[in-house]
Design an enzyme around this catalytic site. Structure first.
Site, PDB file in Angstrom:
ATOM      1  N   LYS A  16       0.832  -1.207   0.000  1.00  0.00           N
ATOM      2  CA  LYS A  16       0.000   0.000   0.000  1.00  0.00           C
ATOM      3  C   LYS A  16       0.866   1.256   0.000  1.00  0.00           C
ATOM      4  O   LYS A  16       0.341   2.372  -0.048  1.00  0.00           O
ATOM      5  CB  LYS A  16      -0.871   0.045   1.265  1.00  0.00           C
ATOM      6  CG  LYS A  16      -1.623  -1.232   1.579  1.00  0.00           C
ATOM      7  CD  LYS A  16      -2.980  -1.226   0.960  1.00  0.00           C
ATOM      8  CE  LYS A  16      -3.823  -2.374   1.464  1.00  0.00           C
ATOM      9  NZ  LYS A  16      -4.879  -2.733   0.536  1.00  0.00           N
ATOM     10  N   SER A  17       2.188   1.091   0.133  1.00  0.00           N
ATOM     11  CA  SER A  17       3.055   2.264   0.317  1.00  0.00           C
ATOM     12  C   SER A  17       2.940   3.296  -0.806  1.00  0.00           C
ATOM     13  O   SER A  17       2.937   4.498  -0.520  1.00  0.00           O
ATOM     14  CB  SER A  17       4.504   1.814   0.495  1.00  0.00           C
ATOM     15  OG  SER A  17       4.633   1.121   1.710  1.00  0.00           O
ATOM     16  N   LYS A  68      14.519  -6.656   5.408  1.00  0.00           N
ATOM     17  CA  LYS A  68      14.867  -5.662   6.440  1.00  0.00           C
ATOM     18  C   LYS A  68      16.217  -5.958   7.103  1.00  0.00           C
ATOM     19  O   LYS A  68      16.951  -5.028   7.443  1.00  0.00           O
ATOM     20  CB  LYS A  68      13.761  -5.569   7.490  1.00  0.00           C
ATOM     21  CG  LYS A  68      12.489  -4.916   6.943  1.00  0.00           C
ATOM     22  CD  LYS A  68      11.445  -4.718   8.031  1.00  0.00           C
ATOM     23  CE  LYS A  68      10.156  -4.186   7.427  1.00  0.00           C
ATOM     24  NZ  LYS A  68       9.146  -3.893   8.431  1.00  0.00           N
ATOM     25  N   GLU A  83      19.989   4.740  15.791  1.00  0.00           N
ATOM     26  CA  GLU A  83      19.932   3.915  17.009  1.00  0.00           C
ATOM     27  C   GLU A  83      18.775   2.920  16.924  1.00  0.00           C
ATOM     28  O   GLU A  83      18.909   1.754  17.294  1.00  0.00           O
ATOM     29  CB  GLU A  83      19.776   4.811  18.249  1.00  0.00           C
ATOM     30  CG  GLU A  83      19.879   4.011  19.536  1.00  0.00           C
ATOM     31  CD  GLU A  83      19.501   4.794  20.793  1.00  0.00           C
ATOM     32  OE1 GLU A  83      19.064   5.943  20.678  1.00  0.00           O
ATOM     33  OE2 GLU A  83      19.628   4.200  21.885  1.00  0.00           O
ATOM     34  N   ASP A 117       9.399   1.702  12.123  1.00  0.00           N
ATOM     35  CA  ASP A 117       8.251   0.839  12.448  1.00  0.00           C
ATOM     36  C   ASP A 117       7.774   1.040  13.891  1.00  0.00           C
ATOM     37  O   ASP A 117       6.581   1.235  14.145  1.00  0.00           O
ATOM     38  CB  ASP A 117       8.609  -0.644  12.250  1.00  0.00           C
ATOM     39  CG  ASP A 117       8.678  -1.026  10.777  1.00  0.00           C
ATOM     40  OD1 ASP A 117       7.975  -0.405   9.965  1.00  0.00           O
ATOM     41  OD2 ASP A 117       9.437  -1.958  10.453  1.00  0.00           O
ATOM     42  N   GLY A 254      -3.226  -2.718  13.083  1.00  0.00           N
ATOM     43  CA  GLY A 254      -1.998  -2.003  12.786  1.00  0.00           C
ATOM     44  C   GLY A 254      -2.044  -1.089  11.568  1.00  0.00           C
ATOM     45  O   GLY A 254      -0.990  -0.652  11.099  1.00  0.00           O
TER      46      GLY A 254
END
Ligand code: ATR
Length: 290
Positions: A16-17, A68, A83, A117, A254
């Site tokens: 869907k991005s 990822k 970080e 995320d 989500g």
């Protein structure tokens, strides 16, 4: 001049991005082109795709399943990692380190990885009005999704954190690894349980397993209760949310996290803040069916 972005994954057709980022571009008044990029499932292909994209003038890329961790390795060996990406051991947002580029480094050597995320989840929970500061939180699941949300939850000021997993040893290993990776996490005591043995009262319980839409259900104890239940998956009715809704909890899937992490990536790339609540409303009303 048009700014180019991609999302790299395998499979990728369902992503869907592009709809989300195209809407953000319109909201920010920027001329952007955001496309899906299929990539064969191996590290060499991923690196080749990323190199070609950034050498060609690409501004930023999102990374999704199964790349990822590969993206993390790629950035660790080049420009660097935020970080959040370091602690998550995963990258969902690629950009170029401008300071390195200014020193004359090639785009590929300036590759920098972030992970939005977990922060996307926190932002969504805040938009829902669920209190995080001082909250007793339980996460169910000990895979990549759980790993990415622990540091942002602790930074948001939660009081206690419990991680439950089908395989309890994986939850214990996750806590050890995270405590080594981050002093902020190390200062927190994180309890671990087998999912079926998790009981008691929590403010928020988050489902971070991949069980999602498989039709299987988690073995949740009768004595497990919460005020708010969040499932990091989205799609049709989720059994985890139905279970807690029936017990009077407020629930959310989500979907807002997906938009939240996208907004943070967009802000990293363009420096432009997104009105996420307004974008969510537009997406729900138009192309984006939950
Ligand atoms: P992700 O990156 O989406 O987190 P993952 O790293 O493969 O995916 O982790 C999947 C998580 O879902 C794990 O916590 C897994 O539990 P195990 O560690 O015991 O395998 C959990 N999970 C997947 N299917 C499940 C099921 N049917 N019942 C309970 N937990 C499940």
């Amino acid at each position: 001049m048009t700014q180019h972005f991609i999302v790299i994954g395998n499979p990728i057709a369902h992503s869907k991005s592009p709809e989300i980022h195209t809407l953000f571009g319109a909201q920010a008044g920027l001329d952007i082109c955001y496309q899906r990029q299929y990539c064969p499932d191996d590290a060499a292909s991923f690196t080749a795709v990323v190199e070609a994209f950034f050498h060609g003038g690409g501004m930023g890329a999102n990374v999704t399943v199964p790349f990822k961790q590969v993206a993390y390795e790629c950035c660790a060996a080049r420009g660097g990692l935020s970080e959040h990406a370091k602690v998550a051991g995963a990258v969902n947002t690629l950009l170029l380190d401008k300071a390195l580029l200014a020193k004359g480094v090639s785009p590929v050597e300036a590759l920098y990885g972030d992970n939005t995320d977990g922060q996307g989840l926190i932002n969504h929970i805040k938009r829902l009005g669920w209190p995080l500061n001082g909250a007793r939180v339980a996460i169910i699941g000990a895979g990549g999704a759980a790993r990415g949300v622990v540091l942002p939850l602790i930074e948001a000021g939660i009081e206690t954190l419990t991680i439950a997993n089908r395989t309890v040893s994986k939850a214990e290993i996750l806590v050890d690894e995270l405590s080594t990776a981050s002093e902020k996490i190390n200062q927190h005591t994180i309890q671990t349980y087998a999912t079926a043995a998790l009981s008691g009262d929590f403010d928020i319980i988050i489902n971070a397993t991949s069980i999602g839409l498989s039709g299987e259900t988690l073995p949740l104890a009768d004595a497990l209760n919460c005020q708010y239940a969040y499932d990091m998956m989205y799609g049709r009715e989720l059994p985890f949310l139905q279970h807690f809704a029936a017990r009077g909890a407020q629930t959310s899937n989500g979907y807002g996290m997906l938009i939240g992490q996208a907004a943070l990536s967009f802000e990293r790339w363009t420096g432009r803040a997104i009105d996420v609540a307004q974008a969510t409303e537009t997406l729900q009303a138009h192309s984006f069916k939950n």
